[in-house]
Scaffold this motif. Structure first.
Motif, PDB file in Angstrom:
ATOM      1  N   ASN A 262       0.858  -1.183   0.000  1.00  0.00           N
ATOM      2  CA  ASN A 262       0.000   0.000   0.000  1.00  0.00           C
ATOM      3  C   ASN A 262       0.893   1.232   0.000  1.00  0.00           C
ATOM      4  N   PRO A 263       0.873   2.061  -1.055  1.00  0.00           N
ATOM      5  CA  PRO A 263       1.784   3.215  -1.137  1.00  0.00           C
ATOM      6  C   PRO A 263       1.732   4.123   0.091  1.00  0.00           C
ATOM      7  N   GLU A 264       0.577   4.182   0.748  1.00  0.00           N
ATOM      8  CA  GLU A 264       0.439   5.048   1.926  1.00  0.00           C
ATOM      9  C   GLU A 264       1.323   4.601   3.077  1.00  0.00           C
ATOM     10  N   PHE A 265       1.557   3.279   3.177  1.00  0.00           N
ATOM     11  CA  PHE A 265       2.307   2.740   4.314  1.00  0.00           C
ATOM     12  C   PHE A 265       3.609   2.042   3.908  1.00  0.00           C
ATOM     13  N   ALA A 266       3.922   2.037   2.608  1.00  0.00           N
ATOM     14  CA  ALA A 266       5.040   1.227   2.103  1.00  0.00           C
ATOM     15  C   ALA A 266       6.368   1.536   2.769  1.00  0.00           C
ATOM     16  N   MET A 267       6.594   2.792   3.125  1.00  0.00           N
ATOM     17  CA  MET A 267       7.898   3.181   3.669  1.00  0.00           C
ATOM     18  C   MET A 267       7.886   3.327   5.186  1.00  0.00           C
ATOM     19  N   GLY A 320      -7.122  -5.770  13.994  1.00  0.00           N
ATOM     20  CA  GLY A 320      -8.180  -5.495  13.036  1.00  0.00           C
ATOM     21  C   GLY A 320      -8.397  -4.025  12.761  1.00  0.00           C
ATOM     22  N   ILE A 321      -8.099  -3.153  13.728  1.00  0.00           N
ATOM     23  CA  ILE A 321      -8.382  -1.726  13.548  1.00  0.00           C
ATOM     24  C   ILE A 321      -7.128  -0.876  13.441  1.00  0.00           C
ATOM     25  N   GLY A 322      -5.937  -1.496  13.509  1.00  0.00           N
ATOM     26  CA  GLY A 322      -4.693  -0.730  13.461  1.00  0.00           C
ATOM     27  C   GLY A 322      -4.049  -0.722  12.092  1.00  0.00           C
ATOM     28  N   ASN A 323      -2.938   0.026  11.978  1.00  0.00           N
ATOM     29  CA  ASN A 323      -2.111   0.065  10.778  1.00  0.00           C
ATOM     30  C   ASN A 323      -0.720   0.548  11.184  1.00  0.00           C
ATOM     31  N   PRO A 324       0.308   0.385  10.324  1.00  0.00           N
ATOM     32  CA  PRO A 324       1.668   0.772  10.727  1.00  0.00           C
ATOM     33  C   PRO A 324       1.944   2.264  10.597  1.00  0.00           C
ATOM     34  N   GLY A 325       0.921   3.065  10.261  1.00  0.00           N
ATOM     35  CA  GLY A 325       1.080   4.512  10.177  1.00  0.00           C
ATOM     36  C   GLY A 325       0.531   5.177  11.423  1.00  0.00           C
ATOM     37  N   GLY A 326      -0.571   5.910  11.261  1.00  0.00           N
ATOM     38  CA  GLY A 326      -1.183   6.581  12.401  1.00  0.00           C
ATOM     39  C   GLY A 326      -1.797   5.614  13.399  1.00  0.00           C
ATOM     40  N   GLY A 327      -2.075   4.406  12.951  1.00  0.00           N
ATOM     41  CA  GLY A 327      -2.641   3.399  13.850  1.00  0.00           C
ATOM     42  C   GLY A 327      -1.620   2.455  14.423  1.00  0.00           C
ATOM     43  N   LEU A 328      -0.341   2.839  14.366  1.00  0.00           N
ATOM     44  CA  LEU A 328       0.723   1.977  14.878  1.00  0.00           C
ATOM     45  C   LEU A 328       0.549   1.691  16.363  1.00  0.00           C
ATOM     46  N   TRP A 329       0.003   2.666  17.096  1.00  0.00           N
ATOM     47  CA  TRP A 329      -0.169   2.480  18.540  1.00  0.00           C
ATOM     48  C   TRP A 329      -1.104   1.301  18.844  1.00  0.00           C
TER      49      TRP A 329
END
Length: 448
Positions: A262-267, A320-329
């Protein structure tokens, strides 16, 4: 060397062997063309755990000293894993499922029993030297988790430089977590531990006087524990909770790594260091082990296991609700609750079995616990989880700055929330059905 220190070294290496590949082999399988078979590689650990721990536990109880059997098992597991590494190294273009899966299966068939065997060795040596297993085992076992973490960090950052030297990086595309080198690390550690086990104090086999029944001869009398309602329910719910054990081991790193597609989180750092990120789970585990004596004495096995079940709900839900960007916490919170989810079930369960069973069938009883959790439970859970993941997600080739790469993309949120709902259902039923009278004074006594 002091007894506790020797057992600490054993536990460190015991779980370093596992940590070198358990959470990251999914990434390697995906890169090597076997991504659709991840569930089979994790479920086979459960399949062999259905019979191998019980068989080796029986042998340790009756025929071969547990520490010698532990060393032999690690030697065989290490050799087969080295063979699997060599096969992978020799086929950089991609793996054939049958030969690689066979070598992997043979390795884990001899490794999985060592988890219960190492507990048996530690309990036997501690008890024979006058120690209290409830008080003294957790601080020893915590170093197993430290070993697991150390191995995870090593394979996450280590890679071979163009000059052939060992290097460390946070973004090199050929780090061990993506290649067969993780299997080489596992094999070397396994052989090192095999030699070390042979130096441990003797754990004598049970010397039974008089005529023995067939069930006693083969250690099958451990299954008589199912005649006790308390133990039968304990083992059944151990199986149901065991369904959760291998889900995140098998799919957490492919899930987190999938964000590179996903380009938004790739880096993001998280997407590029999934193994290191998941190591936070083991750090939490190390800390939670130290809390077990207090929680067992204060709340008893029922409440401790219920806490573990609810922690699994949070573990899956935060994914299920997180991501490695703003939802990393949210990912971090998922890692933190894992310590409670795993330890309050696995380690407390092993201690419960040790306290509730006769010393003559200790090895077989621990093997039975492994059968229900890492055997039947984990096998069913991993295959079911694989079916759910493959329904909602597919391996998709994506162009990245390093070139084309395949990632497991799809509706991961629905996947994790399904797993969370299952864990919640098990927790509710357990709270209603399992009856156990907690006697705080019985916790902390030395069993002879």
């Amino acid at each position: 060397m002091h007894i506790k220190l020797r057992l600490t070294v054993m536990n460190f290496l015991q779980f370093a062997v596992w940590g070198s590949y358990l959470t990251c082999i999914g990434n390697y399988l995906g890169a090597a063309g076997l991504g659709d078979h991840i569930a089979w590689f994790y479920s086979i650990q459960g399949v062999v755990s259905i019979f191998m721990p019980a068989i080796l536990g029986i042998i340790a109880d009756k025929y071969i000293p547990a520490e010698k059997l532990l060393g032999l098992s690690h030697a065989l597991a290490g050799l087969f894993m080295l063979w699997a590494w060599f096969y992978g190294y020799s086929h950089p273009e991609g793996l054939s499922f049958a030969p690689f899966f066979t070598l992997y299966t043979l390795s884990v068939a001899f490794y999985m029993p060592t988890i219960a065997l190492s507990n048996t060795v530690a309990f036997s040596i501690l008890t024979r030297n006058g120690y209290d297993t409830i008080k003294d085992f957790p601080p020893i076992r915590v170093w197993g988790t430290v070993g697991f973490i150390a191995a995870m960090w090593f394979v996450n950052f280590a890679y071979i430089t163009p000059g052939g030297w060992l290097g460390f990086s946070a973004d090199a595309p050929d780090r061990f977590q993506y290649t067969a080198m993780q299997l080489l690390v596992c094999g070397i550690l396994g052989l090192l531990l095999a030699f070390y086990c042979m130096t441990l104090p003797n754990c004598p086999v049970s010397k039974t006087v008089g005529k023995r029944s067939l069930s006693e001869l083969f250690g099958l009398n451990a299954f008589a524990l199912f005649k006790q309602r308390k133990m039968a329910l304990f083992f059944i719910f151990s199986m149901l909770l065991g369904v959760s054990l291998q889900i995140t081991n098998g799919f957490a790193t492919p899930f987190i790594t999938s964000f590179k597609g996903n380009p938004e989180f790739a880096m993001t750092v998280g997407a590029n260091n999934a193994t290191a990120l998941t190591s936070l789970s083991q750090i939490s585990e190390a800390l939670c082990i130290l809390l077990i004596p207090f929680f067992l004495k204060r709340f008893g096995i029922k409440r401790v296991m219920l806490i573990a079940m609810l922690a699994w709900v949070l573990r899956f839900g935060f994914f299920g609700i997180g991501n490695p960007g703003g939802g990393l916490w949210m990912f971090v919170l998922s890692m933190l609750v894992y310590g409670v989810a795993f330890d309050f079930f696995n380690v407390s369960g092993a201690l419960f079995v040790e306290k509730e069973t006769d010393s003559s069938i200790q090895g077989a009883a621990q093997g039975l616990f492994m059968l229900m959790t890492n055997g039947i439970g984990a096998t069913v859970g991993t295959l079911a989880a694989g079916a759910v993941v493959n329904h909602f997600c597919k391996w998709t080739e994506v162009m990245t700055p390093e070139g084309p790469a395949s990632f497991l993309l799809g509706d991961w949120q629905a996947t994790w929330l399904i797993f969370a709902a299952y864990a919640l259902l098990v927790a509710v039923v357990f709270a209603v059905v399992f009856k156990y009278k907690h006697v705080p004074e019985a916790i902390g006594t030395v069993k002879h």
